[in-house]
Design a protein around this motif. Structure first.
Motif, PDB file in Angstrom:
ATOM      1  N   SER A   1       0.822  -1.215   0.000  1.00  0.00           N
ATOM      2  CA  SER A   1       0.000   0.000   0.000  1.00  0.00           C
ATOM      3  C   SER A   1       0.852   1.260   0.000  1.00  0.00           C
ATOM      4  O   SER A   1       0.473   2.276  -0.586  1.00  0.00           O
ATOM      5  CB  SER A   1      -0.937   0.007   1.211  1.00  0.00           C
ATOM      6  N   ARG A   2       1.999   1.182   0.640  1.00  0.00           N
ATOM      7  CA  ARG A   2       2.887   2.347   0.690  1.00  0.00           C
ATOM      8  C   ARG A   2       3.689   2.507  -0.603  1.00  0.00           C
ATOM      9  O   ARG A   2       4.344   3.527  -0.804  1.00  0.00           O
ATOM     10  CB  ARG A   2       3.811   2.226   1.901  1.00  0.00           C
ATOM     11  N   ILE A   3       3.626   1.468  -1.457  1.00  0.00           N
ATOM     12  CA  ILE A   3       4.333   1.533  -2.744  1.00  0.00           C
ATOM     13  C   ILE A   3       3.394   1.982  -3.860  1.00  0.00           C
ATOM     14  O   ILE A   3       3.687   2.941  -4.583  1.00  0.00           O
ATOM     15  CB  ILE A   3       4.953   0.163  -3.097  1.00  0.00           C
ATOM     16  N   ILE A   4       2.251   1.313  -3.998  1.00  0.00           N
ATOM     17  CA  ILE A   4       1.357   1.637  -5.125  1.00  0.00           C
ATOM     18  C   ILE A   4       0.309   2.674  -4.751  1.00  0.00           C
ATOM     19  O   ILE A   4      -0.285   3.300  -5.638  1.00  0.00           O
ATOM     20  CB  ILE A   4       0.677   0.363  -5.678  1.00  0.00           C
ATOM     21  N   GLY A   5       0.032   2.872  -3.438  1.00  0.00           N
ATOM     22  CA  GLY A   5      -0.877   3.910  -2.989  1.00  0.00           C
ATOM     23  C   GLY A   5      -2.334   3.645  -3.337  1.00  0.00           C
ATOM     24  O   GLY A   5      -2.665   2.649  -3.987  1.00  0.00           O
ATOM     25  N   PRO A   6      -3.238   4.557  -2.934  1.00  0.00           N
ATOM     26  CA  PRO A   6      -4.679   4.400  -3.210  1.00  0.00           C
ATOM     27  C   PRO A   6      -4.987   4.317  -4.703  1.00  0.00           C
ATOM     28  O   PRO A   6      -5.894   3.590  -5.117  1.00  0.00           O
ATOM     29  CB  PRO A   6      -5.287   5.666  -2.591  1.00  0.00           C
TER      30      PRO A   6
ATOM     31  N   THR B   1     -12.529   0.700  -2.095  1.00  0.00           N
ATOM     32  CA  THR B   1     -12.201  -0.712  -2.273  1.00  0.00           C
ATOM     33  C   THR B   1     -11.252  -1.218  -1.197  1.00  0.00           C
ATOM     34  O   THR B   1     -11.283  -2.408  -0.850  1.00  0.00           O
ATOM     35  CB  THR B   1     -11.583  -0.953  -3.666  1.00  0.00           C
ATOM     36  N   THR B   2     -10.432  -0.350  -0.659  1.00  0.00           N
ATOM     37  CA  THR B   2      -9.561  -0.745   0.455  1.00  0.00           C
ATOM     38  C   THR B   2     -10.396  -1.089   1.680  1.00  0.00           C
ATOM     39  O   THR B   2     -10.143  -2.101   2.354  1.00  0.00           O
ATOM     40  CB  THR B   2      -8.575   0.394   0.799  1.00  0.00           C
ATOM     41  N   ALA B   3     -11.400  -0.263   1.960  1.00  0.00           N
ATOM     42  CA  ALA B   3     -12.289  -0.523   3.098  1.00  0.00           C
ATOM     43  C   ALA B   3     -13.046  -1.825   2.897  1.00  0.00           C
ATOM     44  O   ALA B   3     -13.144  -2.659   3.816  1.00  0.00           O
ATOM     45  CB  ALA B   3     -13.271   0.638   3.273  1.00  0.00           C
TER      46      ALA B   3
ATOM     47  N   ILE C   1      -2.138  -0.363   9.077  1.00  0.00           N
ATOM     48  CA  ILE C   1      -1.977  -1.329   7.995  1.00  0.00           C
ATOM     49  C   ILE C   1      -1.666  -0.653   6.661  1.00  0.00           C
ATOM     50  O   ILE C   1      -0.734  -1.044   5.956  1.00  0.00           O
ATOM     51  CB  ILE C   1      -3.242  -2.205   7.854  1.00  0.00           C
ATOM     52  N   TYR C   2      -2.446   0.373   6.313  1.00  0.00           N
ATOM     53  CA  TYR C   2      -2.353   0.941   4.970  1.00  0.00           C
ATOM     54  C   TYR C   2      -1.500   2.210   4.888  1.00  0.00           C
ATOM     55  O   TYR C   2      -0.997   2.543   3.824  1.00  0.00           O
ATOM     56  CB  TYR C   2      -3.757   1.232   4.430  1.00  0.00           C
ATOM     57  N   GLY C   3      -1.388   2.949   5.964  1.00  0.00           N
ATOM     58  CA  GLY C   3      -0.604   4.173   5.948  1.00  0.00           C
ATOM     59  C   GLY C   3      -1.465   5.424   5.868  1.00  0.00           C
ATOM     60  O   GLY C   3      -2.677   5.363   5.645  1.00  0.00           O
ATOM     61  N   LYS C   4      -0.837   6.589   6.045  1.00  0.00           N
ATOM     62  CA  LYS C   4      -1.560   7.860   6.102  1.00  0.00           C
ATOM     63  C   LYS C   4      -2.274   8.216   4.804  1.00  0.00           C
ATOM     64  O   LYS C   4      -3.264   8.949   4.824  1.00  0.00           O
ATOM     65  CB  LYS C   4      -0.585   8.987   6.476  1.00  0.00           C
ATOM     66  N   SER C   5      -1.777   7.725   3.684  1.00  0.00           N
ATOM     67  CA  SER C   5      -2.415   8.054   2.403  1.00  0.00           C
ATOM     68  C   SER C   5      -3.799   7.432   2.266  1.00  0.00           C
ATOM     69  O   SER C   5      -4.560   7.792   1.366  1.00  0.00           O
ATOM     70  CB  SER C   5      -1.529   7.600   1.238  1.00  0.00           C
ATOM     71  N   PHE C   6      -4.150   6.496   3.178  1.00  0.00           N
ATOM     72  CA  PHE C   6      -5.451   5.827   3.134  1.00  0.00           C
ATOM     73  C   PHE C   6      -6.392   6.313   4.236  1.00  0.00           C
ATOM     74  O   PHE C   6      -7.357   5.632   4.573  1.00  0.00           O
ATOM     75  CB  PHE C   6      -5.276   4.311   3.250  1.00  0.00           C
ATOM     76  N   THR C   7      -6.137   7.501   4.777  1.00  0.00           N
ATOM     77  CA  THR C   7      -6.987   8.051   5.833  1.00  0.00           C
ATOM     78  C   THR C   7      -8.448   8.114   5.391  1.00  0.00           C
ATOM     79  O   THR C   7      -9.367   7.921   6.205  1.00  0.00           O
ATOM     80  CB  THR C   7      -6.509   9.467   6.230  1.00  0.00           C
TER      81      THR C   7
END
Length: 437
Positions: free
Chosen positions: A35-40, A252-254, A321-327
């Motif tokens: 998730s921290r590589i490809i992002g949302p 979709t992450t949720a 799990i996913y990082g700040k970009s997935f807030t």
């Protein structure tokens, strides 16, 4: 309830539950890294294409995990029946797979997001090949689910190892998808070889006319599965008309996180209980209902506790799990937090009860109405409230289905929810009785 039957049930639920928990630890290991590589945006792109592919997977599955399981579970020791069911399903899936190839090529040429990412689309479409091969219905019907689950753990190890070794930058999005597809294919291939060489099931080719008759026989369950996807998958496609890839990634992450929880909680229960309860209903309707009434409170309290945990811990879990970009996914996770409970109750009333009592038509009508309700609601909610509206739409649709199942069964005098069975004293007693059998 015969003690040996209880031991088989408990063994299936316990071993499959433990293995599924271990199995779903693998995504929890890779997701924080990926998730921290490809992002949302990357997640949104993969999940959007996967939404299209999932329809073709459903076509190849054709509801056989229910209909074929039911046929095998009635007489699991009959090798001739096992082989006949396996051969019929395989021939039907080959025919359906040929249809999906043509259908997906049309989608690639007409849907911009697919045509702009042809290589990724084709790689993800190979998931349909795994669906063609997988003989999960055999393991379910024979109550050998721990074997299939152990194979899935192998898939998890291979998938996780390859991701950590080869996925390093955002440009590795295609490689990431390829690894996942390869892992799925590997487990399906090993499973079908196990069925042929260990369980000794024999394959026989059937004529096209016979294959078509098998497809006609299971069409109601198939239509139900397609309709079910209208409010679990089509909402992603509808959201794509109103939102960019990053926003799709939030939603979709949720949903993916909730699905992982549902898989850990519901799949071991439903997959193990379905053939067991199916056999109880084949003995007598009363026997099946009595056993379900005892099971419902256990499943209810267990899944309710899980849901409360998701609701409270969502902010911490998503960021960890996913990082700040997935807030942006946090609110969606909280809205969907009670889906495991609703889904479990719907499964007990719909799949475990209505389908075992051959209420296929009623089941189809309820899910059809819910699908239409969902399509309209998704367009409205997605347009005005983006992915938050889509999350609310998903939850409301599941609630509608669950309530409809309950009212239909109640009107037919089939009451699964007995107040006395929900008293903690009786629940504890029931757990102790199952452990001692």
């Amino acid at each position: 309830m015969v003690p040996s039957k209880n031991r088989i049930l408990i063994k299936n639920v316990a071993s499959l539950g433990v293995v599924q928990v271990v199995n779903y630890i693998f995504p929890l290991l890779t997701i924080p890294y990926v998730s921290r590589i490809i992002g949302p945006e990357g997640f949104g792109l993969i999940n959007y294409i996967t939404a299209f592919v999932s329809y073709f997977v459903l076509i190849v599955y054709y509801g056989f995990d229910l209909t074929a399981t039911r046929k095998i579970a009635v007489d699991p020791d009959n090798l001739a029946i096992r082989s006949a069911v396996f051969s019929e399903v395989t021939c039907a899936r080959i025919l359906l797979f040929l249809v999906t190839i043509a259908g997906f090529l049309i989608c690639i040429s007409s849907v911009p997001l697919l045509s702009e990412n042809v290589k990724l689309s084709l790689v993800l479409f190979l998931t349909v090949v795994s669906a063609l091969l997988t003989p999960q219905y055999v393991f379910q019907g024979l109550q050998k689910l721990p074997v299939l689950s152990m194979l899935t753990v192998v898939k998890g190890v291979v998938n996780t190892s390859l991701i950590f070794i080869f996925v390093a930058t955002k440009e590795d999005l295609l490689l990431y998808a390829s690894i996942t597809v390869f892992s799925n294919f590997l487990i399906s291939l090993i499973a079908i070889l196990y069925v042929i060489f260990v369980i000794k099931i024999k394959f026989t080719f059937y004529s096209i006319s016979h294959t078509i008759s098998i497809l006609k026989e299971g069409r109601l369950i198939f239509f139900s599965s397609i309709i079910f996807s209208l409010y679990t998958t089509t909402n992603i496609i509808i959201l794509g008309f109103f939102a960019e890839a990053t926003t799709i990634g939030y939603y979709t992450t949720a949903v993916s996180f909730i699905i992982i929880v549902q898989s850990v909680v519901n799949i071991p229960l439903s997959s193990s209980l379905y053939p067991y309860i199916g056999k109880s209903f084949s003995e007598s309707e009363e026997n099946g209902i009595v056993k379900l009434r005892k099971i419902v409170p256990l499943v209810f309290y267990f899944t309710a506790a899980i849901c409360l945990g998701i609701l409270v811990l969502a902010p911490f879990v998503v960021l960890f799990i996913y990082g700040k970009s997935f807030t942006g996914s946090i609110i969606s996770v909280q809205i969907l937090s009670f889906l495991p409970l609703i889904s479990a109750m719907s499964s007990l009333m719909g799949i475990q009860t209505m389908l075992n009592l051959r209420m296929d038509n009623l089941f189809l009508k309820i899910t059809s109405f819910a699908a239409c309700f969902s399509l309209v609601l998704n367009v409205l909610m997605g347009y005005y409230f983006s992915y938050i509206g889509t999350s609310i739409s998903y939850l409301l649709t599941e609630l509608l289905i669950c309530a409809s199942f309950y009212l239909i069964l109640k009107n037919k005098g089939l009451i699964l929810f007995k107040k006395e069975n929900f008293k903690f004293k009786n629940v504890i007693t029931q757990v102790q009785n199952m452990r001692n059998m």
